[in-house]
Design an enzyme around this catalytic site. Structure first.
Site, mmCIF file in Angstrom:
data_model
loop_
_atom_site.group_PDB
_atom_site.id
_atom_site.type_symbol
_atom_site.label_atom_id
_atom_site.label_comp_id
_atom_site.label_asym_id
_atom_site.label_seq_id
_atom_site.Cartn_x
_atom_site.Cartn_y
_atom_site.Cartn_z
ATOM 1 C CG HIS A 44 -0.214 12.171 12.787
ATOM 2 N ND1 HIS A 44 0.070 12.156 14.137
ATOM 3 C CD2 HIS A 44 0.057 10.918 12.330
ATOM 4 C CE1 HIS A 44 0.499 10.953 14.482
ATOM 5 N NE2 HIS A 44 0.507 10.180 13.407
ATOM 6 C CB SER A 292 1.636 3.493 12.237
ATOM 7 O OG SER A 292 1.612 3.230 10.846
ATOM 8 C CE LYS A 293 0.968 11.402 8.420
ATOM 9 N NZ LYS A 293 1.335 12.285 7.285
ATOM 10 N NE ARG A 294 2.711 3.565 4.585
ATOM 11 C CZ ARG A 294 3.683 4.424 4.868
ATOM 12 N NH1 ARG A 294 4.083 4.578 6.110
ATOM 13 N NH2 ARG A 294 4.257 5.124 3.912
ATOM 14 C CE LYS A 295 2.053 -0.691 12.431
ATOM 15 N NZ LYS A 295 2.960 -1.645 13.099
#
Length: 341
Positions: A44, A292-295
Site C-alpha cells: 500500500h 481504500s484497498k478495494r476502491k
C-alpha cells in the site's frame, strides 16, 4: 510445574536470548526502526510512506532500518506476498539494512526476520511469563466465548471482553489445569493482565504529543491453540530482541498502545518510543477519506510504476506530506539526495 507442562521442549531461557541478541553497538542517538508488513496483499502507498519515514529516521541518525515480515496469519497470506513487498520497496529506492531480502534470504544478525520462523523465541518468552504467574492457559471454546460476550451484552457491561470475573480460566488450580491438559483439551495462552479499571497510562508520542488512555485490563491471547503468537505478543518480543528503538506506524494503532506497553513491561523489556503517523487521504465528494484497498487503484504502489510515474516524484510527494518544510529544503538543495533529507 505449569511452565514445564505447557512447554516441555523449551530449554532456552530469556537470559539466553538476551545473550544471543545483544544490545547493538551504535551511538546513543542512533535509531533502530523497522517496517513490518504482513504478506496479505499488495504494498500500500501508506505502507511505503511508513517505510520511508522509518528509513529516514534510521539513516539520518546512523542507525538501522529493518524489514520484518509478520506472517503468522497464514489464512490471509497471498502467494508471492513477500516478494511483492520487497519489489515495491526496491522500486522506490527504500533500501533496507537488515531483514528479509528475498525468498528464504535474509541479512543481519538479529533474525530470523520472518515471524513464522521465530516460534522457539516466542515460546521461550511465553514460558517465562507462565513461570512468573503472568500468563495462563485458557480452555474456553469459541462457543463459550460467544456466550460470554452475549451475557455481557445482556447485562450492559461498560467494558466487554475476557477479564476479571469474566475470565473463567484465570483462577483454575494447577490440578485442574493439569487434568485438562492431559485430557488433550485445546487451549490458548493468555496474559494475566495486571491492569485496573481505575488506572490510566500516559505516553509521549513523538508526533501526537502526550496521550492519556485507560490501562489495559483484558487478558489477551498471547499464543493461539496451535502455538502461533498473536500480533500483539509477537511484535513486542520481536521489537525487543531486534533492539528496535522507535516504532513508527499508522495512527490506527494508538488504541493498542496501552496493551503494548503492558506487554513490554510484563516481559521485562524496555518500551520503545512510539510515533503514530496519519493516513494518506483522498478527496472524495467534497470531503476526505483514507485510501481504500478495494476502491482506489492508486492505493497500490504498483499503480505508480505501471502508470509511468518516476520513483523520485512519488518519494518527493510523500516527503512533502511527511514534513511541511520539505519544499523549502528542496529549493535550497535542488540536487541533494532524497534520502539525505
Amino acid at each position: 510445574m505449569l511452565s514445564e507442562l505447557l512447554f516441555p521442549d523449551v530449554k532456552e531461557t530469556v537470559a539466553d536470548l538476551e545473550e544471543r541478541f545483544p544490545l547493538r553497538d551504535l551511538k546513543e542517538s542512533a535509531r533502530v526502526t523497522r517496517f513490518a508488513p504482513s504478506p496479505t496483499g499488495f504494498l500500500h502507498i501508506g505502507g511505503l510512506f511508513s517505510a520511508l519515514i522509518s528509513k529516514l529516521n534510521a539513516s539520518t541518525t546512523n542507525g538501522v532500518f529493518m524489514l520484518r515480515i509478520e506472517d503468522t496469519d497464514k489464512k490471509r497470506e497471498i502467494t508471492d506476498g513477500v516478494s511483492e513487498i520487497i519489489k515495491g520497496l526496491n522500486a522506490f529506492g527504500v533500501e533496507i539494512d537488515e531483514g528479509v531480502i528475498g525468498f528464504e534470504k535474509e541479512k543481519g544478525s538479529y533474525g530470523p526476520y520472518q515471524q513464522s520462523h521465530r516460534a522457539e523465541i516466542y515460546h521461550t518468552v511465553a514460558k517465562a511469563l507462565v513461570e512468573e504467574g503472568l500468563a495462563y492457559p485458557c480452555f474456553c471454546s469459541e462457543d463459550e466465548l460467544t456466550a460470554l460476550r452475549e451475557k455481557q451484552e445482556q447485562e450492559g457491561t461498560t467494558i466487554k471482553g475476557y477479564f476479571g470475573k469474566w475470565a473463567k480460566c484465570r483462577n483454575l488450580s494447577f490440578d485442574e489445569q493439569k487434568k485438562l491438559i492431559e485430557e488433550g483439551k485445546p487451549y490458548t495462552l493468555r496474559l494475566r493482565s495486571p491492569g485496573s479499571e481505575d488506572r490510566r497510562i500516559s505516553f509521549d508520542d513523538l508526533i501526537k504529543g502526550k496521550i492519556e488512555m485507560p490501562e489495559n485490563i483484558q487478558d489477551v491471547v498471547l499464543l493461539k491453540t496451535d502455538g502461533i503468537p498473536t500480533y500483539h505478543f509477537a511484535h513486542a518480543v520481536d521489537d525487543h530482541f531486534m533492539r528496535t528503538t522507535h516504532v513508527i506506524r499508522g495512527d490506527e494503532w494508538i488504541s493498542s498502545v496501552p496493551l503494548h506497553i503492558q506487554l513490554f513491561k510484563a516481559c521485562g523489556f524496555k518500551v520503545p518510543k512510539f510515533a503514530h503517523i496519519s493516513p494518506i487521504m483522498k478527496e472524495d465528494n467534497g470531503g476526505k477519506r483514507k485510501l481504500s484497498k478495494r476502491k482506489d487503484p492508486e492505493a497500490s504502489v504498483s499503480f505508480y510504476t505501471q502508470s509511468g510515474y518516476p520513483k523520485e516524484s512519488v518519494i518527493e510527494y510523500l516527503l512533502t506530506i511527511a514534513n511541511s518544510n520539505f519544499e523549502d529544503w528542496r529549493k535550497a538543495n535542488p540536487k541533494a539526495d532524497l534520502f539525505s533529507f
